[in-house]
Structures are given as structure tokens and as C-alpha cells.
Design a protein around this motif. Structure first.
Motif, mmCIF file in Angstrom:
data_model
loop_
_atom_site.group_PDB
_atom_site.id
_atom_site.type_symbol
_atom_site.label_atom_id
_atom_site.label_comp_id
_atom_site.label_asym_id
_atom_site.label_seq_id
_atom_site.Cartn_x
_atom_site.Cartn_y
_atom_site.Cartn_z
ATOM 1 N N ASP A 164 0.133 11.337 15.891
ATOM 2 C CA ASP A 164 0.124 9.980 15.355
ATOM 3 C C ASP A 164 0.460 10.080 13.870
ATOM 4 O OD1 ASP A 164 -0.210 7.278 15.016
ATOM 5 O OD2 ASP A 164 -2.323 7.247 15.567
ATOM 6 N N LEU A 165 1.722 9.848 13.538
ATOM 7 C CA LEU A 165 2.217 10.039 12.176
ATOM 8 C C LEU A 165 2.715 8.726 11.590
ATOM 9 C CD1 LEU A 165 4.431 13.168 12.923
ATOM 10 C CD2 LEU A 165 2.059 13.154 12.127
ATOM 11 N N TYR A 166 2.469 8.544 10.304
ATOM 12 C CA TYR A 166 2.983 7.406 9.554
ATOM 13 C C TYR A 166 3.892 7.957 8.460
ATOM 14 C CZ TYR A 166 -0.539 4.640 11.906
ATOM 15 O OH TYR A 166 -1.291 4.014 12.878
ATOM 16 N N VAL A 167 5.168 7.569 8.495
ATOM 17 C CA VAL A 167 6.131 8.044 7.504
ATOM 18 C C VAL A 167 6.369 6.913 6.505
ATOM 19 C CG1 VAL A 167 8.426 8.981 7.092
ATOM 20 C CG2 VAL A 167 7.199 9.574 9.196
ATOM 21 N N PHE A 168 6.030 7.198 5.256
ATOM 22 C CA PHE A 168 6.221 6.259 4.147
ATOM 23 C C PHE A 168 7.540 6.618 3.475
ATOM 24 C CE2 PHE A 168 1.758 6.185 4.973
ATOM 25 C CZ PHE A 168 1.308 4.928 4.597
ATOM 26 N N ALA A 169 8.544 5.755 3.599
ATOM 27 C CA ALA A 169 9.879 6.009 3.056
ATOM 28 C C ALA A 169 10.195 4.956 2.004
ATOM 29 C CB ALA A 169 10.911 6.002 4.184
ATOM 30 N N HIS A 170 9.400 4.948 0.941
ATOM 31 C CA HIS A 170 9.469 3.898 -0.073
ATOM 32 C C HIS A 170 10.307 4.253 -1.289
ATOM 33 C CE1 HIS A 170 6.074 2.590 2.354
ATOM 34 N NE2 HIS A 170 6.246 1.397 1.834
ATOM 35 N N GLY A 171 10.947 5.408 -1.275
ATOM 36 C CA GLY A 171 11.668 5.820 -2.469
ATOM 37 C C GLY A 171 10.677 5.970 -3.611
ATOM 38 N N ARG A 172 11.008 5.386 -4.746
ATOM 39 C CA ARG A 172 10.092 5.463 -5.891
ATOM 40 C C ARG A 172 9.373 4.135 -6.142
ATOM 41 N NH1 ARG A 172 14.415 8.808 -8.817
ATOM 42 N NH2 ARG A 172 13.915 10.887 -8.040
ATOM 43 N N ASP A 173 9.354 3.291 -5.129
ATOM 44 C CA ASP A 173 8.629 2.024 -5.237
ATOM 45 C C ASP A 173 7.175 2.278 -4.833
ATOM 46 O OD1 ASP A 173 7.667 -0.548 -5.300
ATOM 47 O OD2 ASP A 173 9.307 -1.404 -4.088
ATOM 48 N N TYR A 174 6.421 2.872 -5.757
ATOM 49 C CA TYR A 174 5.043 3.286 -5.472
ATOM 50 C C TYR A 174 4.127 2.091 -5.236
ATOM 51 C CZ TYR A 174 6.939 7.665 -7.237
ATOM 52 O OH TYR A 174 7.713 8.781 -7.435
ATOM 53 N N SER A 175 4.405 0.975 -5.867
ATOM 54 C CA SER A 175 3.594 -0.229 -5.639
ATOM 55 C C SER A 175 3.740 -0.717 -4.199
ATOM 56 C CB SER A 175 4.001 -1.351 -6.593
ATOM 57 O OG SER A 175 3.711 -0.993 -7.920
ATOM 58 N N ALA A 176 4.960 -0.732 -3.682
ATOM 59 C CA ALA A 176 5.183 -1.150 -2.286
ATOM 60 C C ALA A 176 4.536 -0.148 -1.330
ATOM 61 C CB ALA A 176 6.672 -1.273 -2.000
ATOM 62 N N MET A 177 4.588 1.136 -1.664
ATOM 63 C CA MET A 177 3.952 2.156 -0.827
ATOM 64 C C MET A 177 2.449 1.903 -0.761
ATOM 65 S SD MET A 177 1.961 5.140 -1.263
ATOM 66 C CE MET A 177 2.306 5.528 -2.952
ATOM 67 N N LEU A 178 1.826 1.606 -1.885
ATOM 68 C CA LEU A 178 0.387 1.323 -1.888
ATOM 69 C C LEU A 178 0.064 0.042 -1.120
ATOM 70 C CD1 LEU A 178 -0.672 2.334 -5.498
ATOM 71 C CD2 LEU A 178 -1.320 3.450 -3.350
ATOM 72 N N ARG A 179 0.908 -0.979 -1.233
ATOM 73 C CA ARG A 179 0.691 -2.215 -0.467
ATOM 74 C C ARG A 179 0.718 -1.934 1.041
ATOM 75 N NH1 ARG A 179 3.714 -4.438 -4.600
ATOM 76 N NH2 ARG A 179 5.659 -4.316 -3.431
ATOM 77 N N ASP A 180 1.689 -1.137 1.477
ATOM 78 C CA ASP A 180 1.756 -0.797 2.903
ATOM 79 C C ASP A 180 0.565 0.059 3.326
ATOM 80 O OD1 ASP A 180 4.033 -2.234 3.420
ATOM 81 O OD2 ASP A 180 5.377 -0.505 3.509
ATOM 82 N N PHE A 181 0.156 1.000 2.480
ATOM 83 C CA PHE A 181 -1.004 1.831 2.782
ATOM 84 C C PHE A 181 -2.259 0.973 2.923
ATOM 85 C CE2 PHE A 181 -4.661 4.318 1.214
ATOM 86 C CZ PHE A 181 -4.723 5.266 2.232
ATOM 87 N N TYR A 182 -2.482 0.076 1.970
ATOM 88 C CA TYR A 182 -3.651 -0.809 2.045
ATOM 89 C C TYR A 182 -3.578 -1.740 3.255
ATOM 90 C CZ TYR A 182 -5.142 0.717 -2.587
ATOM 91 O OH TYR A 182 -5.549 1.477 -3.644
ATOM 92 N N ALA A 183 -2.367 -2.166 3.621
ATOM 93 C CA ALA A 183 -2.221 -3.081 4.759
ATOM 94 C C ALA A 183 -2.669 -2.412 6.062
ATOM 95 C CB ALA A 183 -0.779 -3.544 4.880
ATOM 96 N N ILE A 184 -2.373 -1.127 6.251
ATOM 97 C CA ILE A 184 -2.754 -0.470 7.498
ATOM 98 C C ILE A 184 -4.165 0.111 7.464
ATOM 99 C CG2 ILE A 184 -0.385 0.009 8.196
ATOM 100 C CD1 ILE A 184 -0.864 2.971 7.389
ATOM 101 N N THR A 185 -4.662 0.425 6.267
ATOM 102 C CA THR A 185 -5.983 1.068 6.171
ATOM 103 C C THR A 185 -7.099 0.098 5.791
ATOM 104 O OG1 THR A 185 -5.701 1.670 3.839
ATOM 105 C CG2 THR A 185 -4.974 3.259 5.508
ATOM 106 N N GLY A 186 -6.741 -1.066 5.318
ATOM 107 C CA GLY A 186 -7.755 -2.037 4.933
ATOM 108 C C GLY A 186 -8.331 -1.745 3.576
#
Length: 186
Positions: A164-186
Motif C-alpha cells: 500500500d504505497l502513496y507516491v507524492f509527485a509534487h515537484g517542488r510545490d511543498y505546500s501542495a504536498m503538505l495539503r495532500d498529506f494532511y488531506a489523507i492523514t487528517g
């Protein structure tokens, strides 16, 4: 039959492998929301899927492969077992043509590090676990071994051999990466 690929956002994809063909929808210790439809205040991500011919070297049992394109990544999967030659995710956006490709089983390059589980007994520098930010724009969260949460509050067990893998392919948009991380982890 043994693989499920879920596009959760234009830059986040979930990759599952199950030897039994039974996929996991229960929340885990790490990931609470597993489906794009569960993510709050988010439209369904747009993506395009193309079928690719089955590779002869994979044998008669292999399924046809697929390619998935979003605005943030290109995924290529050959239809066989997850291998470094058969499953890859490339970040779009010109971060790096060579280094911005994750291949299954290979650690993404340029990881900036995450946290240390504990600082007990540490006096000086310590090794950090892999994090979600990378100078090359791709990172992987492996949720294969975290405990599952049942509806009644008890802990559940996963099928043996599942990935069960989650691949974060956000480039250098670290803010968007954190938004997606928070969205799935709460």
C-alpha cells in the motif's frame, strides 16, 4: 486483478498490490482517508488512462499495462508484478528529467528527510527517516505495515504480502504536498 491504482490528486497516487485480490479500504494508523471521494472540499482529479499491450516477457497470465497522466505526473505500469522495470512515476513540470522518476523498489533520490522516532539517548546528529519533501520532486509513503482501524475501534490485520504505497509527485510545490498529506492523514 491484484493491483489497484487510485489517483487521489493531480500529484498523488495510491498503488496497491494484493496477492488475494482483496483491497484495503479501512483507515490505518497513518492514512484515514483512502479514496479521492473521501477528501474534503476537493473535486475529483482529472486524469487520462491509456492501455498498453501486454509484454511478452511477463507470460500469458500478465494483464495489459496502463499509462496514467495527470497535470502533475506520468505513471507507467506494465501489468505484471511490481518491479523497478514495470512500475514508475515521473514528476511533470521540469524538475529533472532523470532524477524525478520513481521506480518501484528504489528509494527516491534527493529526499530531504523526515523525523526521528525518538530523541532518547541522542547526543548530537541522528539519522532521519525518509520524508515527503524531495529536491527531485517525488517521495513515497509506504503504508503497508501500519495497523488498520476497524469501525468498532479495534485494530485490524492486513493480508500478508499486500503493498500500500502513496507516491507524492509534487515537484517542488511543498505546500501542495503538505495539503495532500494532511488531506489523507487528517
Amino acid at each position: 486483478e491484484r493491483v489497484r491504482i487510485t489517483v487521489l490528486s493531480p500529484c498523488l497516487v495510491r498503488l496497491e498490490y494484493s496477492p488475494s485480490g482483496t483491497f484495503e479500504d479501512r483507515a490505518s494508523q497513518v492514512v484515514i482517508r483512502r479514496d479521492a471521494s473521501d477528501l474534503p472540499d476537493r473535486p475529483a482529479p482529472e486524469f487520462e488512462v491509456r492501455r498498453t499491450p501486454r509484454r511478452e516477457s511477463l507470460g500469458e497470465d500478465a494483464e495489459e499495462g496502463i499509462e496514467v497522466d495527470t497535470s502533475g505526473f506520468h505513471l507507467s505500469y506494465d501489468g505484471g508484478p511490481f518491479t523497478s522495470q514495470g512500475l514508475s512515476v515521473q514528476v511533470k513540470g521540469g524538475v529533472s528529467n532523470y532524477h524525478s522518476v520513481w521506480r518501484f523498489g528504489q528509494p527516491p533520490e534527493g529526499n530531504l528527510g523526515g523525523t526521528a522516532r525518538t530523541l532518547d539517548g541522542v547526543d548530537g546528529p541522528c539519522e532521519l527517516e525518509p520524508g515527503l519533501a524531495s529536491i527531485h520532486g517525488v517521495a513515497v509513503l509506504d503504508d503497508s505495515s501500519s495497523l488498520l482501524l476497524e469501525d468498532d475501534g479495534w485494530l485490524g490485520i492486513r493480508d500478508s504480502g499486500s503493498l500500500d504505497l502513496y507516491v507524492f509527485a509534487h515537484g517542488r510545490d511543498y505546500s501542495a504536498m503538505l495539503r495532500d498529506f494532511y488531506a489523507i492523514t487528517g
